[in-house]
Design an enzyme around this catalytic site. Sequence first.
Site, PDB file in Angstrom:
ATOM      1  N   SER A 116       0.805  -1.220   0.000  1.00  0.00           N
ATOM      2  CA  SER A 116       0.000   0.000   0.000  1.00  0.00           C
ATOM      3  C   SER A 116       0.836   1.266   0.000  1.00  0.00           C
ATOM      4  O   SER A 116       0.293   2.356   0.028  1.00  0.00           O
ATOM      5  CB  SER A 116      -0.904   0.013   1.234  1.00  0.00           C
ATOM      6  OG  SER A 116      -0.133   0.003   2.412  1.00  0.00           O
ATOM      7  N   CYS A 117       2.151   1.129  -0.046  1.00  0.00           N
ATOM      8  CA  CYS A 117       2.984   2.328   0.034  1.00  0.00           C
ATOM      9  C   CYS A 117       4.176   2.209  -0.892  1.00  0.00           C
ATOM     10  O   CYS A 117       4.944   1.276  -0.778  1.00  0.00           O
ATOM     11  CB  CYS A 117       3.473   2.554   1.464  1.00  0.00           C
ATOM     12  SG  CYS A 117       4.539   4.004   1.619  1.00  0.00           S
ATOM     13  N   GLY A 118       4.326   3.161  -1.806  1.00  0.00           N
ATOM     14  CA  GLY A 118       5.458   3.155  -2.709  1.00  0.00           C
ATOM     15  C   GLY A 118       6.589   4.022  -2.226  1.00  0.00           C
ATOM     16  O   GLY A 118       7.596   4.145  -2.896  1.00  0.00           O
ATOM     17  N   CYS A 120       7.581   4.161   1.357  1.00  0.00           N
ATOM     18  CA  CYS A 120       7.988   3.853   2.711  1.00  0.00           C
ATOM     19  C   CYS A 120       9.510   3.846   2.817  1.00  0.00           C
ATOM     20  O   CYS A 120      10.199   3.292   1.985  1.00  0.00           O
ATOM     21  CB  CYS A 120       7.432   2.490   3.125  1.00  0.00           C
ATOM     22  SG  CYS A 120       5.645   2.386   3.009  1.00  0.00           S
TER      23      CYS A 120
END
Length: 306
Positions: A116-118, A120
Amino acid sequence: MGRITARRSLTKVTVGQESRTRIDVLAVEEPLEIRVAGTPLAVTMRTPGHDVELAAGFLISEGIIGDREQFESAIHCGGPGRGNAPNEYNVLDIRLGPGAVLPTPEAARNFYTTSSCGLCGKASIEAVTTVSRYDVAGDPSAVTAADVVSFPGRLRAAQTVFDKTGGLHAAGLVDLESGELIVVREDVGRHNAVDKVVGWALLNDRLPLRGTVLQVSGRASFELVQKAVMAGIPMLAAVSAPSSLAVELAADAGLTLIGFLRGDSMNIYARPDRVRTDPINTQPHPPAIKEATDEAAARDIRAGSF
């Protein structure tokens, strides 16, 4: 669908009824290590498929390359499977072309990002606000509101794997001149789906993506706005909410940002002038879906290179 989906047994429980066991279809999630000239650059969790596009889009988003000539080749390598299993094609090595600068060791992101996170692990906002070589603010594109409200349904109709699993994000690119939904990609990570779309455009020599709208199935986060700006996309539409930082970046870059695109309404958070309430054409564009078949972009990932 091979490694894109997997079948697993589950126990279905309904209050007041007898439990039962059945088989469910799940979206596959596996790590992909992206290397440049043999040096590890990043590891991301993704749904296998269109890996070359994913890597190409990632390099565009990070500002490492900017056009087709700077992406020379890609090959699946190494990456043995678990135990005595064969190669699972989870390592992709990229060879850059003329003019591209190899990433420094400090730029390498050698960690597992979540689905869900590109972004982080980035130290600060300044580290991810990469300067795009394309002028998004100057793009004169316009679209009718009637066309815009059709985009989510057209994207949903093209989500073939979501129909089986219910567990994937999607990103699609609409060409405003033809009205066609020209490419759709699905992935467990919303940022990966967008990278695959951008990578498709790079491999088909379509950058910058002037005169297009990027439609996404979820929310509009900062990294999605950044990826759109880096690819020269002037408009981003999402069915859910944007973040405050996404709105700030869109306004600064001159990108039209649409959120809560549901039914016949939408919220426009930046550059509303591109969305017309008076008709540009007499009828909304038909829900045509057309995907390019460029040989370099369409080969099966198991072919190893392109």
